[in-house]
Design an enzyme around this catalytic site. Sequence first.
Site, mmCIF file in Angstrom:
data_model
loop_
_atom_site.group_PDB
_atom_site.id
_atom_site.type_symbol
_atom_site.label_atom_id
_atom_site.label_comp_id
_atom_site.label_asym_id
_atom_site.label_seq_id
_atom_site.Cartn_x
_atom_site.Cartn_y
_atom_site.Cartn_z
ATOM 1 N N ILE A 12 0.844 -1.206 0.000
ATOM 2 C CA ILE A 12 0.000 0.000 0.000
ATOM 3 C C ILE A 12 0.877 1.252 0.000
ATOM 4 C CG2 ILE A 12 -1.954 1.169 1.095
ATOM 5 C CD1 ILE A 12 -2.658 -1.475 2.453
ATOM 6 N N ASP A 59 14.883 1.585 10.334
ATOM 7 C CA ASP A 59 13.924 0.828 11.144
ATOM 8 C C ASP A 59 13.097 1.804 11.990
ATOM 9 O OD1 ASP A 59 12.692 -0.825 12.964
ATOM 10 O OD2 ASP A 59 14.527 -1.853 13.605
ATOM 11 N N THR A 125 -6.190 -1.121 10.479
ATOM 12 C CA THR A 125 -6.917 -2.157 9.756
ATOM 13 C C THR A 125 -8.242 -2.481 10.449
ATOM 14 O OG1 THR A 125 -6.878 -4.547 9.329
ATOM 15 C CG2 THR A 125 -5.388 -3.767 11.007
ATOM 16 N N ASP A 126 -9.200 -2.970 9.670
ATOM 17 C CA ASP A 126 -10.474 -3.393 10.272
ATOM 18 C C ASP A 126 -10.292 -4.638 11.144
ATOM 19 O OD1 ASP A 126 -10.026 -5.281 8.259
ATOM 20 O OD2 ASP A 126 -12.013 -5.098 7.352
ATOM 21 N N GLU A 127 -9.118 -5.300 11.022
ATOM 22 C CA GLU A 127 -8.908 -6.532 11.808
ATOM 23 C C GLU A 127 -8.860 -6.253 13.303
ATOM 24 O OE1 GLU A 127 -6.265 -9.482 10.161
ATOM 25 O OE2 GLU A 127 -6.453 -8.606 8.174
ATOM 26 N N TYR A 153 -1.084 -10.419 14.890
ATOM 27 C CA TYR A 153 -1.042 -9.260 13.983
ATOM 28 C C TYR A 153 -2.065 -8.215 14.391
ATOM 29 C CZ TYR A 153 -2.340 -6.396 9.942
ATOM 30 O OH TYR A 153 -2.683 -5.332 9.138
ATOM 31 N N LYS A 157 -1.683 -4.364 15.990
ATOM 32 C CA LYS A 157 -2.238 -3.162 15.338
ATOM 33 C C LYS A 157 -3.174 -2.429 16.304
ATOM 34 C CE LYS A 157 -1.756 -1.898 11.613
ATOM 35 N NZ LYS A 157 -0.724 -1.003 11.021
ATOM 36 N N LYS A 192 -0.120 -12.911 0.239
ATOM 37 C CA LYS A 192 -1.501 -12.541 0.551
ATOM 38 C C LYS A 192 -2.419 -13.230 -0.448
ATOM 39 C CE LYS A 192 -0.211 -9.867 3.894
ATOM 40 N NZ LYS A 192 0.392 -8.573 3.697
ATOM 41 N N VAL A 209 -6.686 -23.493 0.094
ATOM 42 C CA VAL A 209 -7.822 -22.744 0.655
ATOM 43 C C VAL A 209 -7.998 -23.177 2.104
ATOM 44 C CG1 VAL A 209 -10.297 -22.299 0.461
ATOM 45 C CG2 VAL A 209 -8.907 -22.633 -1.608
ATOM 46 N N ASP A 275 -7.355 -25.317 8.459
ATOM 47 C CA ASP A 275 -7.742 -23.920 8.652
ATOM 48 C C ASP A 275 -6.657 -23.142 9.396
ATOM 49 O OD1 ASP A 275 -9.377 -21.763 8.344
ATOM 50 O OD2 ASP A 275 -11.005 -22.508 9.628
HETATM 51 P P1 NAD Z 1 3.411 -4.833 3.391
HETATM 52 O O1 NAD Z 1 3.756 -5.977 4.266
HETATM 53 O O2 NAD Z 1 3.247 -5.037 1.937
HETATM 54 O O3 NAD Z 1 4.504 -3.675 3.573
HETATM 55 C C1 NAD Z 1 5.037 -3.313 4.827
HETATM 56 C C2 NAD Z 1 6.276 -2.447 4.584
HETATM 57 O O4 NAD Z 1 6.782 -2.043 5.866
HETATM 58 C C3 NAD Z 1 7.400 -3.173 3.847
HETATM 59 O O5 NAD Z 1 7.921 -2.356 2.824
HETATM 60 C C4 NAD Z 1 8.447 -3.419 4.937
HETATM 61 O O6 NAD Z 1 9.779 -3.434 4.447
HETATM 62 C C5 NAD Z 1 8.208 -2.206 5.852
HETATM 63 N N1 NAD Z 1 8.653 -2.450 7.231
HETATM 64 C C6 NAD Z 1 8.420 -3.553 7.990
HETATM 65 N N2 NAD Z 1 9.017 -3.404 9.188
HETATM 66 C C7 NAD Z 1 9.612 -2.185 9.187
HETATM 67 C C8 NAD Z 1 10.378 -1.458 10.151
HETATM 68 N N3 NAD Z 1 10.643 -1.981 11.368
HETATM 69 N N4 NAD Z 1 10.824 -0.220 9.823
HETATM 70 C C9 NAD Z 1 10.572 0.308 8.594
HETATM 71 N N5 NAD Z 1 9.871 -0.345 7.635
HETATM 72 C C10 NAD Z 1 9.395 -1.572 7.935
HETATM 73 O O7 NAD Z 1 2.109 -4.190 4.042
HETATM 74 P P2 NAD Z 1 0.838 -3.487 3.349
HETATM 75 O O8 NAD Z 1 -0.132 -4.521 2.965
HETATM 76 O O9 NAD Z 1 1.315 -2.496 2.355
HETATM 77 O O10 NAD Z 1 0.237 -2.731 4.623
HETATM 78 C C11 NAD Z 1 0.648 -1.405 4.938
HETATM 79 C C12 NAD Z 1 -0.113 -0.923 6.162
HETATM 80 O O11 NAD Z 1 -1.519 -0.966 5.898
HETATM 81 C C13 NAD Z 1 0.097 -1.800 7.403
HETATM 82 O O12 NAD Z 1 0.209 -0.963 8.524
HETATM 83 C C14 NAD Z 1 -1.155 -2.664 7.476
HETATM 84 O O13 NAD Z 1 -1.457 -3.016 8.801
HETATM 85 C C15 NAD Z 1 -2.191 -1.715 6.897
HETATM 86 N N6 NAD Z 1 -3.340 -2.365 6.234
HETATM 87 C C16 NAD Z 1 -3.150 -3.302 5.248
HETATM 88 C C17 NAD Z 1 -4.255 -3.855 4.598
HETATM 89 C C18 NAD Z 1 -4.088 -4.867 3.478
HETATM 90 O O14 NAD Z 1 -5.090 -5.406 2.999
HETATM 91 N N7 NAD Z 1 -2.883 -5.129 3.000
HETATM 92 C C19 NAD Z 1 -5.555 -3.461 4.954
HETATM 93 C C20 NAD Z 1 -5.710 -2.497 5.959
HETATM 94 C C21 NAD Z 1 -4.595 -1.951 6.582
HETATM 95 P P1 TYD Z 2 -4.953 -12.734 3.691
HETATM 96 O O1 TYD Z 2 -4.668 -12.241 2.312
HETATM 97 O O2 TYD Z 2 -3.850 -13.360 4.477
HETATM 98 O O3 TYD Z 2 -5.577 -11.487 4.474
HETATM 99 P P2 TYD Z 2 -6.258 -11.419 5.955
HETATM 100 O O4 TYD Z 2 -6.101 -12.708 6.634
HETATM 101 O O5 TYD Z 2 -5.461 -10.333 6.596
HETATM 102 O O6 TYD Z 2 -7.675 -11.062 5.700
HETATM 103 O O7 TYD Z 2 -6.155 -13.776 3.634
HETATM 104 C C1 TYD Z 2 -7.407 -13.424 3.084
HETATM 105 C C2 TYD Z 2 -8.331 -14.612 3.269
HETATM 106 O O8 TYD Z 2 -7.849 -15.708 2.494
HETATM 107 C C3 TYD Z 2 -8.387 -15.122 4.705
HETATM 108 O O9 TYD Z 2 -9.707 -15.540 5.008
HETATM 109 C C4 TYD Z 2 -7.462 -16.320 4.714
HETATM 110 C C5 TYD Z 2 -7.596 -16.860 3.302
HETATM 111 N N1 TYD Z 2 -6.389 -17.537 2.781
HETATM 112 C C6 TYD Z 2 -6.481 -18.845 2.290
HETATM 113 O O10 TYD Z 2 -7.555 -19.458 2.275
HETATM 114 N N2 TYD Z 2 -5.344 -19.440 1.829
HETATM 115 C C7 TYD Z 2 -4.135 -18.812 1.839
HETATM 116 O O11 TYD Z 2 -3.118 -19.429 1.416
HETATM 117 C C8 TYD Z 2 -4.057 -17.476 2.342
HETATM 118 C C9 TYD Z 2 -2.754 -16.738 2.379
HETATM 119 C C10 TYD Z 2 -5.216 -16.875 2.800
#
Ligand code: NAD
Ligand code: TYD
Length: 338
Positions: A12, A59, A125-127, A153, A157, A192, A209, A275
């Site tokens: 993101i 960091d 995050t909504d989590e 995780y 958060k 992901k 899955v 699971d």
């Molecule tokens: P990502 O894992 O793709 O990227 C995380 C980045 O943070 C990486 O570039 C990593 O190198 C950097 N990083 C990790 N540890 C670090 C540290 N100690 N110091 C500096 N940099 C560091 O994550 P993402 O999916 O892009 O998520 C970004 C943010 O958005 C996160 O805070 C996550 O909780 C939040 N978020 C993600 C989602 C999603 O669906 N991916 C949804 C809602 C919120």
């Molecule tokens: P993920 O992308 O890890 O996001 P989050 O758990 O943060 O929502 O997973 C999305 C959904 O997909 C979640 O219900 C778990 C499922 N999933 C699988 O079924 N198989 C997989 O290998 C992974 C990575 C996720």
Amino acid sequence: MKILVTGGAGFIGCNFVHYMLEKHPEDEIVNLDLLTYAGNLESLADVADAKNYHFVKGDIADMEFIDSLFSKEHFDVVVNFAAETHVDRSITDPGVFVRTNVMGTQALLDASRKYGVVRYHQVSTDEVYGDLPLERKDLFFTEETPLHTSSPYSASKAGSDLLVLSYFRTFGLPVTISRCSNNYGAYQFPEKMIPLMFTRAFNDETLPVYGTGENVRDWLHVKDHCAAIDLILRKGREGEVYNIGGHNEKTNLEVIHLILKELNKPESLIRFVEDRKGHDLRYAIDPAKIERELGWKPEYTFETGIRQTIAWYMEHRDWWQHILSGDYQNYFKKMYKI
Ligand code: NAD
Ligand code: TYD
């Protein structure tokens, strides 16, 4: 404005850097990232030489380093994306999640306070709300929903969200928090669900899955998330939390079937595996507050967004094949028994 974007080499974060450089060329962006396994500067190769952008490796949890960076750079705004983000990894190794997500946030908050930033934004995050029952389609997460986390995780958060709000109440630090639903789009690391299923189906490999595949996620295009954060930075009220989501609930199997159909691959690739521990059943965001207060609306429908995303992964095979050829193979062997 001079904006510190942390975690800008991740999924993101790199989309946000691209978005901001295009939308606000008058602003200056500093991207601070540790370049963990999830950080990838190839995602930013096209902007690496831009005049109003530069990268710093470091960091967020290293307090001395953060202090000296802030004293040198004089940031106006901090947007904290940097985090450990994969639920499965948090189950096998929670410690690094607490360090980066909680202690890293604290280091950024302390420096933001000391050097007087005008806005600290926490990307959450909504989590943090836990999950909703599958059979209660009438229930949604609002900003008032109690925090009730399931995984290390989401707990880390939630811990960082609470710290952020405490710096507002106790020290008057001008903060905002956004809590977004699951994102999809370009540059997402293939651990992901969506890029994992895409890259494996593309290579005719089995698709793991978890459980029944009936768990529900509320998908939002990453660019809609970036636009929402930009809006919160400019118009959001200090001390407030904003939920971000586009009412796009899908079961995992629905998404996987769509990917298979787009790639013209057989459903026989699907494997139901053990699971995930503590697997959240359903996420669903009520975005009424950000819509009402800030006028935000998502631009992408899931149908358009997911097709564009699949097309992006088709066209950028070098980007993900590079990742798959590295340490990723060891990760996959360790995590999955298929
Ligand atoms: P990502 O894992 O793709 O990227 C995380 C980045 O943070 C990486 O570039 C990593 O190198 C950097 N990083 C990790 N540890 C670090 C540290 N100690 N110091 C500096 N940099 C560091 O994550 P993402 O999916 O892009 O998520 C970004 C943010 O958005 C996160 O805070 C996550 O909780 C939040 N978020 C993600 C989602 C999603 O669906 N991916 C949804 C809602 C919120
Ligand atoms: P993920 O992308 O890890 O996001 P989050 O758990 O943060 O929502 O997973 C999305 C959904 O997909 C979640 O219900 C778990 C499922 N999933 C699988 O079924 N198989 C997989 O290998 C992974 C990575 C996720």
